[in-house]
Scaffold this motif. Sequence first.
Motif, PDB file in Angstrom:
ATOM      1  N   ALA A 101       0.834  -1.209   0.000  1.00  0.00           N
ATOM      2  CA  ALA A 101       0.000   0.000   0.000  1.00  0.00           C
ATOM      3  C   ALA A 101       0.865   1.254   0.000  1.00  0.00           C
ATOM      4  N   PHE A 102       1.977   1.212   0.720  1.00  0.00           N
ATOM      5  CA  PHE A 102       2.885   2.367   0.792  1.00  0.00           C
ATOM      6  C   PHE A 102       3.442   2.702  -0.590  1.00  0.00           C
ATOM      7  N   VAL A 103       3.852   1.681  -1.332  1.00  0.00           N
ATOM      8  CA  VAL A 103       4.403   1.917  -2.671  1.00  0.00           C
ATOM      9  C   VAL A 103       3.334   2.508  -3.591  1.00  0.00           C
ATOM     10  N   ASN A 154      -0.588   8.521   4.520  1.00  0.00           N
ATOM     11  CA  ASN A 154      -1.368   8.520   5.767  1.00  0.00           C
ATOM     12  C   ASN A 154      -2.566   7.586   5.677  1.00  0.00           C
ATOM     13  N   TYR A 155      -3.182   7.468   4.503  1.00  0.00           N
ATOM     14  CA  TYR A 155      -4.259   6.498   4.320  1.00  0.00           C
ATOM     15  C   TYR A 155      -3.750   5.086   4.643  1.00  0.00           C
ATOM     16  N   ALA A 156      -2.576   4.746   4.078  1.00  0.00           N
ATOM     17  CA  ALA A 156      -2.018   3.407   4.284  1.00  0.00           C
ATOM     18  C   ALA A 156      -1.641   3.181   5.747  1.00  0.00           C
ATOM     19  N   ILE A 157      -1.065   4.206   6.376  1.00  0.00           N
ATOM     20  CA  ILE A 157      -0.690   4.086   7.789  1.00  0.00           C
ATOM     21  C   ILE A 157      -1.920   3.855   8.658  1.00  0.00           C
ATOM     22  N   GLY A 214       3.804   8.861  11.741  1.00  0.00           N
ATOM     23  CA  GLY A 214       3.310   7.504  11.551  1.00  0.00           C
ATOM     24  C   GLY A 214       4.393   6.559  11.072  1.00  0.00           C
ATOM     25  N   MET A 215       5.214   7.000  10.124  1.00  0.00           N
ATOM     26  CA  MET A 215       6.296   6.156   9.623  1.00  0.00           C
ATOM     27  C   MET A 215       7.348   5.913  10.706  1.00  0.00           C
ATOM     28  N   GLY A 220      10.038   1.915  13.693  1.00  0.00           N
ATOM     29  CA  GLY A 220      10.523   1.459  14.990  1.00  0.00           C
ATOM     30  C   GLY A 220       9.974   0.095  15.349  1.00  0.00           C
ATOM     31  N   ARG A 221       8.711  -0.126  15.001  1.00  0.00           N
ATOM     32  CA  ARG A 221       8.084  -1.422  15.272  1.00  0.00           C
ATOM     33  C   ARG A 221       8.643  -2.500  14.353  1.00  0.00           C
TER      34      ARG A 221
END
Length: 447
Positions: A101-103, A154-157, A214-215, A220-221
């Motif tokens: 989704a990020f890509v 932000n939608y994907a996050i 958000g990123m 970090g996770r």
Amino acid sequence: MQQKAPLLGSRPFHVTNRQVLAIAVPMTLACLTTPLLGIVDTAVVGQFGDAALLGGLAIGATFFDLVFVPFNFLRSGTSGHIAQAFGRGDALEERAAFWRAFVVATLSGLALVLLAPLISAVGEWFMNAEPALTAAMDVYVRVRLLSAPAALINYAILGYFLGRGEAGVGLCLQFLLNGMNIALCIFLGLYLGWGVAGVAWATVCGEVAAAIAGMAVLLGRFRALPKMSPRHTFDIAAIRWMLHVNVGIMIRSLVVTGAYILFARQGAQLGTLTLAANAVLMHFVDVAYYFLGGFESAAQQLAGRAIGARDQPAFLRALRLTAGWGFSLAGFASVLAFAFGEQLVGVITSAADVRAEAIVYLPWAAFAAPSGVLAFQMNGVFIGASWARDMRNVMLISFAVFSAALFAFGQMFGNHGLWAAFHIFLLVRGVSLLSIMRRRVRTAFVE
């Protein structure tokens, strides 16, 4: 053809009221910050006393929203996919679904930035407004489109966190986005005197800040988890499945938008007074749907998680609880609309003729929430379960029924007919999806 996710091992879970509310309440609060932001934007530009600036802001924001409607799948589709992976304990697929989704979000956002002049020109041609209004719209759209990559990321996050049921994190990010947006809107638009451009730049800054935050949380996770091969992330079969689901969601979003535009257009054919009255009443509908949207998100996550876990009892309990809360809240919203509707209409508009006209049709708006509960809930369930083809087909059928009812009833009963058609649209969507869902459940939990 609907594809089932690979079964890694079921993770049965018990759905509770607390789980439903833990998702629904934060998402409702996040949604309610959006109209507040719109009010601040309008108030800031309104201080300049130029009707053309206000009009340019209004049509620019509307046109911008229309451009972004097709990309709603980056939130909802991602959420449903991740909820299923979460339900079956597939942590690798959760991350892979986000990166896909990020890509898509990044590439789509960059394309929108490059196409900004063309998009703005199309908007100006479509609106065909006076030059001063068009100039304000052009400034707003061109600046706002600079935020496209961050906004779509932000939608994907948000889709990732909703898919895992972490609506609280999503709420914090939305508060950051809209809070910074409001503060910078006042500073840039009013204090520095940038006007419409300041309002647009405030949104760009808010979107970028939320995307960075958000990123940072996600990276970090992910850093603490085992490494994942690019082959898994960009698996061809998984990408095909994502496109299949997301195209269905995209078509559904576009058709819903088309239905609202058609409703407004037919209202305009009955005269400016009717159009204005319907616009006032749609505020009641929008606020009610912000609340229902929270329970739609809960249905989406819990249904998707249950599908992934192959846990039919959890799926059915999620249906019962989200329906119970949804209908209760819708009934409460209707009672409030009837009790205080006339006063609220007076707050929204000071024009006596518009107030009088809106009050005539107030009952239709007051009952929109109960009529829409099932449509919202089923939409969440079908997105969570990735039954996108069924959702798309039902939406197209519902739109055809709505269009026929709109023109027929509008001619026979005027604005009462338009509102009746709007309720039919909601009811047909909900009932049709419910009937299909019953058939889907018979096969969805067969291993």
